[in-house]
Design a protein around this motif. Structure first.
Motif, PDB file in Angstrom:
ATOM      1  N   CYS A 113       0.867  -1.192   0.000  1.00 39.09           N
ATOM      2  CA  CYS A 113       0.000   0.000   0.000  1.00 39.09           C
ATOM      3  C   CYS A 113       0.898   1.233   0.000  1.00 39.09           C
ATOM      4  O   CYS A 113       2.066   1.159   0.392  1.00 39.09           O
ATOM      5  N   ILE A 115       0.062   3.786   1.854  1.00 40.61           N
ATOM      6  CA  ILE A 115      -0.185   4.365   3.181  1.00 40.61           C
ATOM      7  C   ILE A 115      -0.562   3.201   4.084  1.00 40.61           C
ATOM      8  O   ILE A 115      -1.138   2.222   3.603  1.00 40.61           O
ATOM      9  N   CYS A 117      -2.980   2.377   7.024  1.00 39.23           N
ATOM     10  CA  CYS A 117      -4.108   2.882   7.796  1.00 39.23           C
ATOM     11  C   CYS A 117      -4.218   2.036   9.061  1.00 39.23           C
ATOM     12  O   CYS A 117      -4.278   0.809   8.976  1.00 39.23           O
ATOM     13  N   TYR A 119      -6.472   1.275  11.064  1.00 39.12           N
ATOM     14  CA  TYR A 119      -7.687   0.481  11.294  1.00 39.12           C
ATOM     15  C   TYR A 119      -7.833  -0.643  10.266  1.00 39.12           C
ATOM     16  O   TYR A 119      -8.848  -1.335  10.253  1.00 39.12           O
ATOM     17  N   CYS A 120      -6.825  -0.842   9.398  1.00 37.74           N
ATOM     18  CA  CYS A 120      -6.968  -1.748   8.257  1.00 37.74           C
ATOM     19  C   CYS A 120      -7.320  -3.173   8.694  1.00 37.74           C
ATOM     20  O   CYS A 120      -6.610  -3.762   9.513  1.00 37.74           O
ATOM     21  N   GLY A 158      -3.812  -5.100   0.101  1.00 35.99           N
ATOM     22  CA  GLY A 158      -2.989  -4.059  -0.453  1.00 35.99           C
ATOM     23  C   GLY A 158      -3.759  -3.123  -1.398  1.00 35.99           C
ATOM     24  O   GLY A 158      -4.966  -3.044  -1.353  1.00 35.99           O
ATOM     25  N   ARG A 189      -6.813   3.229  -2.677  1.00 33.70           N
ATOM     26  CA  ARG A 189      -6.689   4.482  -1.922  1.00 33.70           C
ATOM     27  C   ARG A 189      -5.618   5.364  -2.564  1.00 33.70           C
ATOM     28  O   ARG A 189      -5.442   6.507  -2.184  1.00 33.70           O
ATOM     29  N   HIS A 218     -11.210   5.233  -1.410  1.00 34.86           N
ATOM     30  CA  HIS A 218     -11.331   5.064   0.039  1.00 34.86           C
ATOM     31  C   HIS A 218     -10.945   6.382   0.695  1.00 34.86           C
ATOM     32  O   HIS A 218      -9.762   6.709   0.799  1.00 34.86           O
TER      33      HIS A 218
END
Ligand code: SF4
Length: 329
Positions: A113, A115, A117, A119-120, A158, A189, A218
Motif C-alpha cells: 500500500c 499508506i 491505515c 484500522y486496516c 494491499g 486508496r 477510500h
C-alpha cells in the motif's frame, strides 16, 4: 527525508512519492511539529508526502493524522477482536482469489500500500501466502473463464494501483479476453493519497479497455480531498471511469453528522459518489476506532435528513460466511 516546506516533492513521480513516504515516528512528528513519541506496533507507519501535506501542523487530533498515527491503544486486546476478522482464508479456492459473492470474484494482486491505515482489517493478513505465482495466475484466469456466472473482477490488496501499469495492463487484457467479464473494479486508496498516480501510463490502458472500469476509492474525511485529488478524479471521469467511495466509520475521525455531511459533499465535488460506510471490522489493534452500531444507524438517519439520497452511503457490515454485505438499518 524531504521536508514538507520544500515543495519540489510535488513534481515527483508517484513511484518516488511511494519510496519517499514517511516510515518512522520521528520523521512524522518532526514534519508535523509534534512532540516526540514512541512507536507501539509491529504494523509500520507509512505516510506519503501528498497526504502528509493535508495534515494540520501541531494538531495531534487532526482527523487525517489519527488514521496513520500509531497509539498505545493498539496494544490492547479487546473481546471479539481477532487478527483475521473476515476469515478470508476460508474463501480462497485458489491462491490470490477470494470468492464470496455471486457474480464476482476478488483477486489480491499485491500486499503493498502507499499508506498504512491503522484500522486496516488486513493489517495482519499473511499476504505472502496469497500471492499467485505465474502458474497460479493461469489457473486463476482459467477458473474465471470456466465460470460464466462471474461478470465482474475486483482487484484488491494491499492497493492494486501499487502494481506497475504494465502488470495491470496484462491483468486487464487477460480478463478482457474472457467474453463474460464485463467489469473490472479496483479498490484503491492511491489516487487520493498520491494523486500523481493518475499518470499517462495508467490512463493509456484504461482508455483502451473494452471493460467497464470502476474505481472504489477510500476516503474517510473531507480534508483528504484537495485540489490535486479533484483534478485526478476529473481526469479519471474523462476516461469514463466510474468513481465510487467507501469509508470506514471511525471514532474521533468521522463519527459526527457534520463530518459525514462534509465528506459526502466533498466527494460529490470531486465527482465521486458515496457508496459504502463500513462499520469497523474487528481487527486486533483497531478497537479504539470502533463506533457502536446504534450510533452508526443514528448517524445515517441524520444524513438522510440533510442530504439528497444519492449522497447517503449504505451503512454495512461484512460478516464472514454471508453471501453479501449486511445492510444495517
Ligand atoms: S490502503 Fe487499504 S489495504 Fe492499505 S492499509 Fe489502508 S485500508 Fe488497508
Amino acid at each position: 527525508m524531504i521536508p514538507l516546506t520544500d515543495t519540489s516533492w510535488q513534481s515527483l513521480s508517484w513511484q518516488d512519492l511511494v519510496i519517499g513516504a514517511i516510515s518512522n515516528i520521528n520523521d512524522l512528528t518532526q514534519q508535523l511539529n509534534l512532540p516526540q513519541m514512541p512507536h507501539y506496533s509491529a504494523f509500520p507507519i507509512k505516510v506519503p508526502l501528498p497526504y502528509l501535506s493535508r495534515i494540520e501542523l501541531g494538531n495531534p487530533q487532526d482527523p487525517l493524522l489519527r488514521q496513520v498515527l500509531c497509539l498505545p491503544a493498539e496494544l490492547q486486546n479487546s473481546p471479539g477482536f481477532t487478527d483475521h476478522p473476515l476469515d478470508e482464508a476460508n474463501y480462497t479456492p485458489l491462491p490470490g482469489l477470494i470468492q464470496k459473492y455471486q457474480g464476482r470474484v476478488l483477486i489480491i494482486v499485491t500486499g503493498s500500500c502507499a499508506i498504512n491505515c491503522r484500522y486496516c482489517f488486513r493489517r495482519h493478513f499473511p499476504y505472502q501466502d496469497f500471492q499467485p505465482d505465474s502458474r497460479q495466475w493461469q489457473l486463476l484466469f482459467e477458473h474465471i473463464h470456466n465460470d460464466d456466472s462471474i461478470t465482474e473482477v475486483i482487484l484488491s490488496g494491499g492497493d492494486p494501483l501499487m502494481l506497475p501499469d504494465k502488470r495491470l495492463q496484462w491483468i486487464e487484457s487477460q480478463l478482457a479476453a474472457i467474453p463474460h467479464i464485463t467489469t473490472l473494479r479496483l479498490h484503491t486508496r492511491l489516487p487520493v493519497v498520491i494523486p500523481q498516480r493518475i499518470c499517462p501510463d495508467l490512463l493509456n490502458w484504461i482508455a483502451k479497455s473494452r471493460l467497464n472500469i470502476v474505481f472504489v476509492n477510500h476516503v474517510n474525511h473531507a480534508n483528504e480531498i484537495d485540489a490535486k485529488v479533484i483534478e485526478a478524479m476529473q481526469i479519471l471521469a474523462q476516461h469514463r471511469v466510474v468513481l465510487l467511495n467507501q469509508s470506514v466509520l471511525l471514532k474521533g475521525i468521522n463519527d459526527a453528522t457534520d463530518e459525514l455531511v462534509n465528506l459526502s459533499n466533498a466527494l460529490f465535488g470531486a465527482g465521486i459518489l458515496p457508496y459504502y460506510l463500513h462499520l469497523l471490522d474487528p481487527v486486533n489493534g483497531a478497537a479504539h476506532f470502533d463506533v457502536d452500531q446504534q450510533q452508526g444507524i443514528s448517524l445515517i438517519n441524520q444524513l438522510r435528513d440533510r442530504l439528497p439520497g444519492y449522497l447517503v452511503p449504505k451503512l454495512v457490515r461484512e460478516v464472514p460466511g454471508d453471501t453479501a454485505k449486511s445492510l444495517i438499518r
